[in-house]
Design a protein around this motif. Sequence first.
Motif, PDB file in Angstrom:
ATOM      1  N   SER A  30      -3.503   3.686  21.131  1.00 48.98           N
ATOM      2  CA  SER A  30      -2.181   3.871  21.705  1.00 48.98           C
ATOM      3  C   SER A  30      -1.287   4.715  20.814  1.00 48.98           C
ATOM      4  O   SER A  30      -0.342   5.343  21.299  1.00 48.98           O
ATOM      5  CB  SER A  30      -1.520   2.518  21.965  1.00 48.98           C
ATOM      6  N   ILE A  31      -1.548   4.729  19.515  1.00 48.85           N
ATOM      7  CA  ILE A  31      -0.778   5.562  18.596  1.00 48.85           C
ATOM      8  C   ILE A  31      -1.687   6.031  17.472  1.00 48.85           C
ATOM      9  O   ILE A  31      -2.545   5.292  16.992  1.00 48.85           O
ATOM     10  CB  ILE A  31       0.440   4.799  18.017  1.00 48.85           C
ATOM     11  N   VAL A  32      -1.514   7.284  17.083  1.00 46.29           N
ATOM     12  CA  VAL A  32      -2.281   7.881  15.998  1.00 46.29           C
ATOM     13  C   VAL A  32      -1.280   8.476  15.006  1.00 46.29           C
ATOM     14  O   VAL A  32      -0.421   9.282  15.397  1.00 46.29           O
ATOM     15  CB  VAL A  32      -3.243   8.967  16.497  1.00 46.29           C
ATOM     16  N   ALA A  33      -1.388   8.076  13.756  1.00 43.12           N
ATOM     17  CA  ALA A  33      -0.547   8.609  12.687  1.00 43.12           C
ATOM     18  C   ALA A  33      -1.410   9.478  11.780  1.00 43.12           C
ATOM     19  O   ALA A  33      -2.411   9.006  11.240  1.00 43.12           O
ATOM     20  CB  ALA A  33       0.108   7.486  11.895  1.00 43.12           C
ATOM     21  N   VAL A  34      -1.032  10.734  11.642  1.00 45.67           N
ATOM     22  CA  VAL A  34      -1.754  11.688  10.798  1.00 45.67           C
ATOM     23  C   VAL A  34      -0.877  12.003   9.597  1.00 45.67           C
ATOM     24  O   VAL A  34       0.260  12.463   9.761  1.00 45.67           O
ATOM     25  CB  VAL A  34      -2.105  12.970  11.578  1.00 45.67           C
ATOM     26  N   VAL A  35      -1.377  11.772   8.413  1.00 47.99           N
ATOM     27  CA  VAL A  35      -0.632  12.005   7.175  1.00 47.99           C
ATOM     28  C   VAL A  35      -1.294  13.164   6.440  1.00 47.99           C
ATOM     29  O   VAL A  35      -2.496  13.125   6.148  1.00 47.99           O
ATOM     30  CB  VAL A  35      -0.615  10.750   6.287  1.00 47.99           C
ATOM     31  N   THR A  36      -0.518  14.188   6.136  1.00 49.99           N
ATOM     32  CA  THR A  36      -1.035  15.359   5.447  1.00 49.99           C
ATOM     33  C   THR A  36       0.015  15.893   4.482  1.00 49.99           C
ATOM     34  O   THR A  36       1.116  15.339   4.374  1.00 49.99           O
ATOM     35  CB  THR A  36      -1.458  16.443   6.454  1.00 49.99           C
ATOM     36  N   GLY A  37      -0.325  16.994   3.785  1.00 49.94           N
ATOM     37  CA  GLY A  37       0.577  17.565   2.795  1.00 49.94           C
ATOM     38  C   GLY A  37       1.455  18.664   3.359  1.00 49.94           C
ATOM     39  O   GLY A  37       1.548  18.872   4.569  1.00 49.94           O
ATOM     40  N   SER A  38       2.085  19.386   2.441  1.00 51.86           N
ATOM     41  CA  SER A  38       3.026  20.435   2.845  1.00 51.86           C
ATOM     42  C   SER A  38       2.360  21.787   3.056  1.00 51.86           C
ATOM     43  O   SER A  38       3.008  22.725   3.509  1.00 51.86           O
ATOM     44  CB  SER A  38       4.122  20.580   1.780  1.00 51.86           C
ATOM     45  N   VAL A  39       1.075  21.918   2.729  1.00 54.72           N
ATOM     46  CA  VAL A  39       0.396  23.215   2.860  1.00 54.72           C
ATOM     47  C   VAL A  39       0.092  23.574   4.306  1.00 54.72           C
ATOM     48  O   VAL A  39       0.284  24.732   4.712  1.00 54.72           O
ATOM     49  CB  VAL A  39      -0.880  23.224   1.989  1.00 54.72           C
ATOM     50  N   PRO A  40      -0.408  22.678   5.165  1.00 53.18           N
ATOM     51  CA  PRO A  40      -0.710  23.062   6.556  1.00 53.18           C
ATOM     52  C   PRO A  40       0.536  23.538   7.283  1.00 53.18           C
ATOM     53  O   PRO A  40       1.600  22.919   7.209  1.00 53.18           O
ATOM     54  CB  PRO A  40      -1.261  21.769   7.162  1.00 53.18           C
ATOM     55  N   ASP A  41       0.407  24.639   8.027  1.00 58.25           N
ATOM     56  CA  ASP A  41       1.537  25.173   8.773  1.00 58.25           C
ATOM     57  C   ASP A  41       1.701  24.408  10.083  1.00 58.25           C
ATOM     58  O   ASP A  41       0.787  23.718  10.542  1.00 58.25           O
ATOM     59  CB  ASP A  41       1.344  26.665   9.047  1.00 58.25           C
ATOM     60  N   PRO A  42       2.858  24.497  10.728  1.00 57.63           N
ATOM     61  CA  PRO A  42       3.104  23.732  11.958  1.00 57.63           C
ATOM     62  C   PRO A  42       2.110  24.017  13.074  1.00 57.63           C
ATOM     63  O   PRO A  42       1.816  23.125  13.879  1.00 57.63           O
ATOM     64  CB  PRO A  42       4.530  24.154  12.349  1.00 57.63           C
ATOM     65  N   SER A  43       1.585  25.227  13.161  1.00 61.91           N
ATOM     66  CA  SER A  43       0.627  25.522  14.229  1.00 61.91           C
ATOM     67  C   SER A  43      -0.645  24.696  14.080  1.00 61.91           C
ATOM     68  O   SER A  43      -1.206  24.210  15.077  1.00 61.91           O
ATOM     69  CB  SER A  43       0.293  27.014  14.229  1.00 61.91           C
ATOM     70  N   ARG A  44      -1.099  24.512  12.862  1.00 61.49           N
ATOM     71  CA  ARG A  44      -2.279  23.668  12.633  1.00 61.49           C
ATOM     72  C   ARG A  44      -1.998  22.225  13.005  1.00 61.49           C
ATOM     73  O   ARG A  44      -2.850  21.548  13.586  1.00 61.49           O
ATOM     74  CB  ARG A  44      -2.710  23.748  11.176  1.00 61.49           C
ATOM     75  N   LEU A  45      -0.814  21.743  12.673  1.00 61.05           N
ATOM     76  CA  LEU A  45      -0.471  20.364  13.000  1.00 61.05           C
ATOM     77  C   LEU A  45      -0.340  20.170  14.503  1.00 61.05           C
ATOM     78  O   LEU A  45      -0.708  19.114  15.036  1.00 61.05           O
ATOM     79  CB  LEU A  45       0.826  19.975  12.294  1.00 61.05           C
ATOM     80  N   ARG A  46       0.172  21.182  15.222  1.00 63.32           N
ATOM     81  CA  ARG A  46       0.248  21.072  16.678  1.00 63.32           C
ATOM     82  C   ARG A  46      -1.143  21.041  17.296  1.00 63.32           C
ATOM     83  O   ARG A  46      -1.398  20.301  18.257  1.00 63.32           O
ATOM     84  CB  ARG A  46       1.061  22.237  17.253  1.00 63.32           C
ATOM     85  N   ARG A  47      -2.063  21.844  16.757  1.00 66.79           N
ATOM     86  CA  ARG A  47      -3.433  21.815  17.277  1.00 66.79           C
ATOM     87  C   ARG A  47      -4.088  20.467  16.999  1.00 66.79           C
ATOM     88  O   ARG A  47      -4.857  19.954  17.815  1.00 66.79           O
ATOM     89  CB  ARG A  47      -4.259  22.932  16.643  1.00 66.79           C
ATOM     90  N   ALA A  48      -3.778  19.889  15.847  1.00 67.90           N
ATOM     91  CA  ALA A  48      -4.344  18.581  15.534  1.00 67.90           C
ATOM     92  C   ALA A  48      -3.829  17.518  16.496  1.00 67.90           C
ATOM     93  O   ALA A  48      -4.586  16.643  16.939  1.00 67.90           O
ATOM     94  CB  ALA A  48      -4.012  18.197  14.097  1.00 67.90           C
TER      95      ALA A  48
END
Length: 455
Positions: A387-405
């Motif tokens: 029902s919910i997924v929390a993804v924790v990452t650093g400051s290096v990935p750009d927003p486009s990568r996070l949107r694809r994830a």
Amino acid sequence: MSLDTSRAPVSNTGTNTRGSTATRFGDTVAGTGRAGTRRRRAARRWWRRNRRRVRRQWRRVRETVTPTGYFVLGVAVLSLLLGVAFGWVEAWFVAIGFGVLLLVGLPFLLGSRAYLIRISLDRMRVVVGGEVALRIDVENSGARPALPATAELPVGEALREIPIPFIGPRGTATVPVGIPAVSRGVIEVGPLTLARRDPLGLVRREITWRDRHLVHVHPRTALLPQGSAGLVRDLEGAASRRLTDSDLSFHAVREYVRGDAMRHVHWKSTAKTGTLMVRQYEESQTARAAILFDAVRAEYASDEEFELGVSVAASLGLQAVREGRERFIASQWAPGRVRPSIDGLEELPSGTPAQLLDAWAELEAAEDALPIERLTRGLAESRRPLSIVAVVTGSVPDPSRLRRAAAAFTEDVRVLVVRVETLADPAAHLVDSCTMLTVGAIGDLPQLMVRGGLS
């Protein structure tokens, strides 16, 4: 406690009263052949019985001489050979001098301390920045006083020298030692070794007490608001967009299909339409949370930022455990660890809060692991009811990568992307179908969870 002591070899002495002579043609002939065979057999039996003891003693002798001592011994032997072969006075002088050095060092190894040592810790788990109080209880079990000594205690990658005071006969002493928890991880304490050596370091004798302890240094965590580990806060669950034939949330009616249960027949609709109609429901779901931590070190700007990400992921997972949510907590799988439960993912044990925090203490950065986009795709294709997924990452990935994830999951799954950046201003905003948080310190997380609409 493991204390190696040497025994004197057992000597079998006595006289053999059995006859060892044989008479042939009136002459007395000594049975030297049979006696030699018996001696050889006795020697083989003795070697079979004592070979382990001989090898153990030889190993102790080899370990007694240090590398510096072996160098001095080699120079002494070489000088002795040169002095014998060529009659060089200088070589004889060097051989005698180095030999005297070795002989002078041997008395420093004589004697033993009848110590009984026990290592105890006040706790086996500590948070980063805390300290573990270690106590070494030393008992002199001998009838003679024990002079002061220095013991060596490995503490993680460091080697601590522990001074042991003078202890009288049958006396005891307690040596307190503080172990600071500077960084997250697992600190191995022990075994304690008492070494005796000569001043020049040519020979060394060690006695080791094989008592080891593991101290788990947990990451810093934040106490999150109640209900922030999932979206559903009621007892029965909230309706999703998935349709089912049996649940609590009524959706609509449909025509009867062979195999449907008769208890689901809606008789009023059947009477109106003249066709057998059955109820259809929306599948209700409880909060099934997945916390996915990006363990690739290259995705973080610094080691401090990586540790901040661990603290954020540990806080989310700890809240899910406390609320009793059905959960899946994982990070990238790295070679040498346990096999992944899902492609590229390593699930962390989360039965209890202590077990989960121990797993976070043991977690290390992954090298050459799968990127976060492929991990979220693998999690979405694993058919886990989330029902919910929390993804924790650093400051290096750009927003486009996070949107694809985040786009790998269906619409009925709420996706939370937490981007950690050291000392950044806290922010929460909606990007496409996911909520994106920017965390600059672990203390920002509780307020951001409220602002993100997750409480």
